[in-house]
Design a protein around this motif. Structure first.
Motif, PDB file in Angstrom:
ATOM      1  N   UNK A 102      50.590  32.897  -5.168  1.00  0.00           N
ATOM      2  CA  UNK A 102      51.837  32.349  -4.613  1.00  0.00           C
ATOM      3  C   UNK A 102      53.016  33.234  -4.990  1.00  0.00           C
ATOM      4  N   UNK A 134      55.453  35.552  -2.672  1.00  0.00           N
ATOM      5  CA  UNK A 134      56.912  35.386  -2.710  1.00  0.00           C
ATOM      6  C   UNK A 134      57.590  36.721  -2.962  1.00  0.00           C
ATOM      7  N   UNK A 135      57.028  37.493  -3.897  1.00  0.00           N
ATOM      8  CA  UNK A 135      57.638  38.792  -4.191  1.00  0.00           C
ATOM      9  C   UNK A 135      57.581  39.686  -2.961  1.00  0.00           C
ATOM     10  N   UNK A 192      57.526  38.807   0.147  1.00  0.00           N
ATOM     11  CA  UNK A 192      58.533  38.365   1.118  1.00  0.00           C
ATOM     12  C   UNK A 192      59.920  38.825   0.697  1.00  0.00           C
ATOM     13  N   UNK A 193      60.209  38.642  -0.593  1.00  0.00           N
ATOM     14  CA  UNK A 193      61.539  39.030  -1.064  1.00  0.00           C
ATOM     15  C   UNK A 193      61.759  40.517  -0.860  1.00  0.00           C
TER      16      UNK A 193
END
Ligand code: HEA
Ligand code: HEA
Ligand code: CUA
Ligand code: CU
Lengths: 250, 142, 565, 358
Positions: free
Chosen positions: B54, B58-59, B61-62
């Motif tokens: 997860x 997230x990383x 996407x960021x």
């Protein structure tokens, strides 16, 4: 392009700057420095959250399970889409296309507001479930039938999408640590929502300025740096979503 | 102004980034409903994979947002440095604070409270919820 | 030496074009000014005000501690006094002191810019500061706060029934003021340097302010959010840090010190910058090891972020963490040592003039060394256990903050006073004040080291009688110190009217700020200067060149005692 | 020697000597460098005073070797400090196994002390010399800090967990006990006396102190009055042999059942749930005082340490009193400071002991 009335460049450069390039460089760097502040502003809460999550993994997971992950997921999509339109808006302003800029800004505003509306709904549902920390936090999860008609509808939707058969045996009591999870949930999403509100206000100002033809291919710093801010707020959510909603496995 | 024409990113790039972001969103949601640890444990790959995946997503996407939407890819080194600084400093806070919390009660005997608190488990496999079972359904309390 | 094309001759003030001071006179022109120099003066008034309040609190405390049972005030009053003293001195005086006054005033001048990059933000920062000041004074007037400046939970969030929430709000707002200042400096130094002003031609003052600004931007938000969490816990009674409702008080300490240790470098780095300027100017030397002084500022700012838990050695943290933080704390001493040694070496074979600013600078070097070395003692694990939270710590940080930063602040104020106001202060009065401050300071705080090792805990309203002697000594010193601080207040005001006209460069310093008139015109320079040489190139000047550098207003003032204009 | 001009506090514990030796080294380095800087600054300032207004001194090159020298020498001295300081610290943090445990509870604004035999005192701590003492401390409200300057020990007492501190007293006398962490209005009054006695004197004092139940006995009673037996006789894990054993948790991890684990299991049973049991135990947060918690833990410890994992009901100890105690009965403390007959006959009055009673 043709629609823009180009204002003479020098009048747009503040007196302390030599030229527009310096000004652009300065405003961009300023925004990035500000964003690094923001990272630590949110970051400190993330750190606290991480410490407690490691301490009470089960309770925090239990807390995650009580959140409405599908609302979080929809909101993520909404926000990513808004970021996309924001990027298109900045693109338009770089080319000096004023009406396209306005269109994209308005789309961004609409999506941002939609995000806030969904978030508010979520807060409301959590309130009905007795998940608001403090005096109104309920240690016993509410019975299935509790809440307004709206909340009941959401619950039946939840039942429909959940694969596991529900309603067998007792449901675990909520713990203090779970309440603490909710404290962090509300603080983190609350600060994030505040940033969203500020962002939307800034976007509204941009629309107003664009209407008055303040921007051109030569001068679009406000659009650019507001864009940075908006994307940043989006990035924060990209982290909030999984750590709050999705860490549901032991 | 002619001398520094800014790099204008074509909308096509934005669109592909958006598609990638949405795809990652779908992946991360799906992974959340799948107990990866169950699988990894069976293959001695350790635990905590769900969280790791997860966070990795997230990383990613960021990073996509930062590089493309926020133009870090096309900006000066200075900008990237400031973009990185916030994260690096956050990393400092996280790592050093965790260095305290994760080494409490070590080593045995030095801290009066005894041995390391958490020891890696070899739990009986039958205790775990079945694959794909909704975590948190009442069943997980036996 | 840097040059202004078309070198300005010395122009007496009465013929000069309007300066930033007399370009407009309305209140509005001050309160809505975007001129960095005027904002610096606004800050100067505000922080002087807060320094006086903090000083009064300190004076009452010291008098109170004359007798073991306490002389003056009730327990709670005493507790509120030291809290207010700490909070006001730290956030409302020392953190803003040098950056917002001298930094604001000088950075654009030193790098040859017309203003800071974001003048509106600069003004906004002052308004935020004043808003914060309003809230802290409100908290004070309504009844005060008693948690100590550290706001440790659960005392602050659960137990104290004073105005914690208001104070926390004030510091929250103050934090944003500080962030905006730092942001402005970073951007200004990066983007607004005059042509030819490369990084290695920057004055050391700018280097240290750059490092300071990084700390401000990266550390302050953590304090803001931490105190916000304390406030939330207090108001909504939810469990964040309070163990009774599921929290961990040590986490709050971690987050607090994550800011507050770097914050001590916010307080000292600008002072380093000031001292670098003073030492070079008054020994007419290029600083020994310019690059080392410059980079050690950055090194201190960086490593300073890695040491915070040395405040928590007895707070039940893991002993491994204790070791790591102790080790890192020692590392911070190395760049500090580099600075001290380089300043000292700069004097070597110099042309040393002992004017007031230089006296302050030399005092700074000695007192900072002692303060820093006791800091190193505190970073030693086994030793800190005994002296933690005793007067030893109090003495350590007053040596650095009062003996270091505040003295540097006074030195800088005297040094740039002619630039800010166009007038010389009275040199002999200045020297007397500097001497009084130095003596009074040592008498106040040296006995506290002994007191601390003997075991007197801090924040004590009363104490066992055998500690009395040292307390009396300390109080005696504090009264001398108070006189020393009050003096400048008078003679600086006096100089505004009666001081000798300074001319653009009374100290014959290099540096762009001295090449414009005193006080500078609104836009700083007639024309943006072009820099062609490294900073502090005194050695390149022949004696005639030195004479041409400027008036000798300073020397004359010295001889005539600063008299009439 | 005049009392009031003391420079160093009394050395009255095994740790004091270490701390003082460390101090001498630190002082040596500090004094040396302070003098060095002072001397050079003053010498240069006078030697190179400005002679004429237009004087221009030459450029002095700054050799790299010098910069390196004055970075490396302090670095080496600092590393010595680090290793020395750390070794003292580790010693302070490493209690010997055979320590005599004394329980201390801090609350606004007093220290409550309980000896192994149950004897209680407030704001005073009687200890024998020559014997390792392990203090088990807890705070009822906010953070306090237990500070005995003559022993060079200090430990923050953080609410929400147990903390420990140990020492061996070496010199009979009366010493200060301070609270050194700000804790509210009467923080400065949260002080007391440490009375160090010879072992025989200590025994005599213990015998003379008003008797009270030892913690384990009180804990056994609490175990009944709070209804713990109701479950822990049948539906819940047995307490026998629990202390020190490794407990398998339902989340797959395992923990060692130490003092803090027991404490947490009572206050926050949901935090770590024993594998194979339903999480039905209610939280006792807010219902038990820190003293009661210490008592309960002492009781559980008294049931034996080991790794026994078989279930089954284990008998309550014989000392278990009859039912009928009111759980909120006020603890029966002896009146503060008037421990009758306890004033040691021939305590050499520590020179610091001049503090009059409040
Ligand atoms: C401006 C403020 C300032 C500065 C610059 C410093 C600088 C340092 N401080 Fe200080 N400190 C405070 C302000 C400051 N401190 C405050 C306010 C507190 C108390 C907070 C509270 O609890 O209320 C505190 C408390 C404090 C503690 C906690 C004490 C306790 O509560 O138990 C420690 C422990 O490590 C410490 C260490 C240090 C160190 C290692 C430095 C180093 O940076 C110092 C480096 C400098 C030198 C070393 C001198 C120059 C070097 C030489 C001349 C060369 C020779 C040197 C050697 C051979 C070593 N400080
Ligand atoms: C920048 C920081 C700073 C400064 C400058 C000072 C300055 C002084 N401090 Fe402060 N001090 C702290 C920061 C500072 N302090 C902090 C952070 C604490 C810890 C608080 C806590 O525990 O929470 C502390 C605690 C502290 C204590 C310990 C209290 C306790 O623990 O019980 C003591 C005791 O002696 C003390 C004394 C002094 C003295 C005598 C001065 C003197 O230098 C002050 C001299 C100044 C004056 C006397 C004012 C003079 C000005 C004028 C006279 C102008 C005239 C004005 C008008 C006419 C309007 N301080
Ligand atoms: Cu208890 Cu201070
Ligand atoms: Cu520190």
């Amino acid at each position: 392009m043709a629609e823009d009335v180009l204002t003479p460049e020098h009048s747009l450069v503040a007196h302390q700057f030599e030229d527009a390039g310096q000004q652009r460089e300065a405003s961009r760097l300023g925004m990035w420095a500000f964003l690094s502040t923001e990272i630590l502003f949110f970051g400190a809460v993330f750190v606290a959250y991480a410490v407690y999550r490691l301490r009470w993994p089960d309770d925090y997971r239990q807390g995650s399970l009580e959140l409405k992950w599908y609302l979080g997921a929809i909101n993520t999509a909404v926000l990513l889409l808004s970021s996309f339109f924001m990027a298109l808006g900045v693109h338009a302003s770089e080319l000096g296309q004023n009406s396209r800029l306005i269109r994209n800004l308005i789309l961004t505003i609409v999506l941002g507001s939609l995000f806030l509306a969904i978030k508010a709904t979520e807060y409301y549902l959590e309130y009905e479930d007795g998940l608001v920390p403090g005096a109104s936090f309920r240690m016993e999860p509410p019975p299935e039938e509790a809440g307004s008609g709206f909340a009941r509808a959401v619950k039946s939707f939840e039942r429909a999408i959940s694969r596991a058969p529900k309603g067998q045996g007792e449901v675990a009591r909520r713990t203090r640590a779970e309440e603490q999870f909710m404290v962090f949930y509300f603080i983190m999403t609350g600060i994030h929502a505040t940033h969203m509100v500020i962002g939307i206000a800034l976007l509204c100002v941009l629309v107003w300025m664009a209407r008055r033809r303040k921007f051109s291919a030569a001068y679009n710093n406000p659009v650019e740096i507001t864009g940075l801010y908006w994307h940043f707020v989006d990035t924060v959510w990209v982290f909030l979503f999984p750590i709050l909603y999705l860490l549901r496995n032991p | 102004m002619a001398e520094h024409k800014e790099h204008v990113v074509p909308p096509r790039v934005y669109a592909s980034v958006l598609v990638a972001l949405m795809a990652l969103l779908v992946v991360t949601v799906c992974v959340a409903f799948f107990d990866v640890d169950q699988f990894t444990r069976a293959h001695h790959l350790g635990t905590g994979w769900n969280t790791a995946i997860a966070l990795a997503i997230a990383v990613t996407k960021a990073v996509l947002i930062l590089l493309f939407f926020m133009h870090v890819k096309y900006s000066s080194k200075l900008t990237s440095a400031f973009a990185a600084a916030g994260f690096v400093w956050l990393g400092i806070a996280l790592v050093l604070i965790m260095s305290d919390y994760l080494t409490r009660n070590h080593p045995p005997g030095v801290n009066p409270r005894g041995e390391p608190k958490y020891v890696l488990p070899p739990p009986p496999a039958s205790d775990r919820p079945a694959l794909g079972q909704q975590p948190g359904s009442p069943g997980h309390y036996h | 030496m840097a040059t202004i094309p078309g070198d300005l001759p010395y122009i007496p003030a009465y013929e000069a074009p309007p300066t930033y001071l007399n370009v407009a006179h309305t209140v509005r022109s001050w309160l809505l000014t975007k001129d960095h120099k005027r904002i610096a003066l606004l800050y100067l008034f505000s922080i002087t005000f807060f320094f006086a309040i903090g000083g009064v609190a300190a004076t009452i405390m010291r008098v109170h501690l004359l007798a073991p049972a306490g002389l003056l005030v009730e327990e709670m009053t005493y507790n509120k006094l030291f809290t207010m003293h700490g909070v006001i001195m730290v956030w409302f005086f020392l953190i803003p002191s040098i950056p917002t006054t001298m930094g604001n005033f000088l950075i654009p001048l030193m790098i040859g810019a017309r203003d800071l990059a974001f003048p509106k933000l600069n003004l906004a920062s002052w308004y935020l500061f004043m808003a914060a000041g309003f809230f802290i004074l409100l908290a004070l007037l309504l009844g005060g706060v008693d948690t100590g400046w550290t706001f440790y939970t659960p005392y602050s969030s659960r137990s104290s029934n004073t105005y914690v929430t208001l104070a926390v709000l004030a510091i929250f707002i103050n934090g944003f003021s500080s962030i905006l200042t730092g942001l402005n400096f970073i951007v200004t130094i990066h983007t607004m340097r005059a042509p030819g002003m490369t990084w290695f031609r920057l004055p050391l003052f700018c280097w240290s302010h750059y490092a300071t600004s990084l700390v401000m931007v990266l550390a302050t938000p953590v304090l803001a959010i931490t105190l916000a969490l304390v406030g939330i816990e207090r108001v909504f009674k939810v469990g964040i840090f309070d163990p009774a409702i599921g929290g961990d008080p040590v986490l709050m300490q971690h987050l607090f010190w994550f800011y507050s240790h770097p914050a001590v470098y916010i307080m000292i780095l600008p002072a380093f910058g000031v001292v670098s300027e003073l030492v070079t100017c008054f020994s007419r030397k290029r600083p020994f090891g310019y690059e080392f002084i410059a980079f050690s500022s950055l090194a201190i700012a960086m490593i300073g972020f890695l040491v915070w838990a040395h405040h928590m050695f007895v707070a039940n943290i893991s002993i491994y963490a204790g070791m790591a933080f102790s080790l890192l704390s020692f590392l911070v001493a190395v760049p500090s040592a580099i600075k001290v040694f380089n300043w000292t070496a700069t004097l070597y074979k110099g042309s040393v003039a002992l004017d007031t600013p230089m006296l302050c600078a030399l005092g700074f070097i000695g007192l900072f060394t002692l303060g820093g070395l006791t800091g190193v003692m505190l970073a030693t694990l086994g030793f800190d256990v005994h002296v933690h939270d005793t007067y030893f710590v109090i003495a350590h940080f007053h040596y650095i903050m009062v003996g270091g930063s505040v003295i540097a602040y006074f030195g800088g104020l005297h040094f740039w006073w002619p630039k800010m106001t166009g007038r010389m202060y009275n040199e002999w009065a200045g020297r007397i004040a500097a001497a009084l401050i130095f003596l009074g300071f040592n008498l106040t705080f040296f006995p506290q080291f002994v007191l601390g090792y003997l075991g007197m805990p801090r924040r004590y309203h009363s104490y066992p009688p055998e500690f009395q002697v040292y307390n009396v000594l300390s109080t005696a010193g504090a009264s001398i110190l108070a006189v020393g601080y009050a003096l400048p207040f008078f003679y600086l005001l006096w100089s505004l009217r009666y001081g000798r006209l300074a001319g653009p460069n009374p100290w014959r310093a290099t540096g762009l700020e001295w090449q414009t008139t005193s006080p500078p015109p609104k836009d700083n320079f007639e024309k943006i200067p072009v820099v062609t040489e490294e900073a502090y190139a005194y050695y390149k000047l022949a004696p005639q060149g030195m004479a041409a550098l400027g008036s000798v207003a300073a020397a004359e003032a010295r001889e005539t005692g600063g008299g009439e204009s | 020697m005049d009392e009031s001009f003391r420079l160093f506090p009394e050395e009255a514990s095994n740790l004091a000597r270490d701390c003082d030796h460390l101090l001498y080294y630190l002082l040596g380095v500090s004094v040396f460098f302070t003098l060095l800087i002072f001397v050079f600054v003053v010498y240069f300032a006078l030697r190179y005073r400005r002679k004429s207004d237009n004087e221009v001194p030459p450029l002095v090159p700054s050799p790299l070797s010098l910069e390196i020298t004055w970075s490396v020498i302090p670095f080496i001295l600092l590393m010595i400090m680090f290793f020395w300081g750390t070794s003292v610290y580790v010693k302070m943090k490493k209690p010997p196994a055979d320590g005599m445990q004394i329980n201390v509870v801090g609350k606004q604004w007093m220290w409550k002390v309980q000896h192994p035999n149950g004897a209680r005192e407030i704001d005073e701590l009687h200890v024998p010399i020559g014997r390792p003492i392990k203090l088990m401390m807890a705070s009822q409200d906010v953070v306090h800090s237990f500070f005995i300057p003559a022993f060079r020990i200090k430990q923050d007492v953080i609410p929400g967990s147990f903390v420990t501190q140990w020492f061996i007293a070496t010199k009979p006398g009366v010493y200060h006990l301070f609270c050194s962490q700000y804790c509210g209005a009467e923080h400065a009054k949260m002080i007391g006396r440490v009375i160090v006695l010879r072992p025989e004197q200590y025994e005599a004092w213990l015998a003379g102190a008003p008797p009270d139940e030892p913690p384990a006995v009180a804990g056994a009673r609490l175990f009944v009055t709070y209804g713990c037996v109701a479950c822990h006789a049948a539906r819940a894990p047995t307490m026998a042999g629990l202390y020190g054993s490794r407990v398998q948790l339902d989340n797959g991890r395992s923990v060692v059942a130490d003092d803090d684990y027991l404490r947490e299991s009572i206050i926050e049973p949901g935090a770590k749930v024993v594998a194979g049991f339903p999480p039905i135990m209610p939280s006792y947060r807010g219902q038990l005082s820190e003293e009661q918690l210490i008592d309960l833990v002492a009781y559980i410890k008294s049931l034996g340490a080991g790794a026994s994992t078989e279930g089954g009901v284990r008998p309550l100890p014989a000392t278990q009193p009859a039912n009928g105690f009111s759980p909120d009965r006020a603890p029966n403390y002896p009146p503060a400071r008037q421990t009758p007959g306890a004033e040691p006959v021939e305590v050499e009055h520590g020179r610091l002991g001049g503090r009059p009673d409040k």
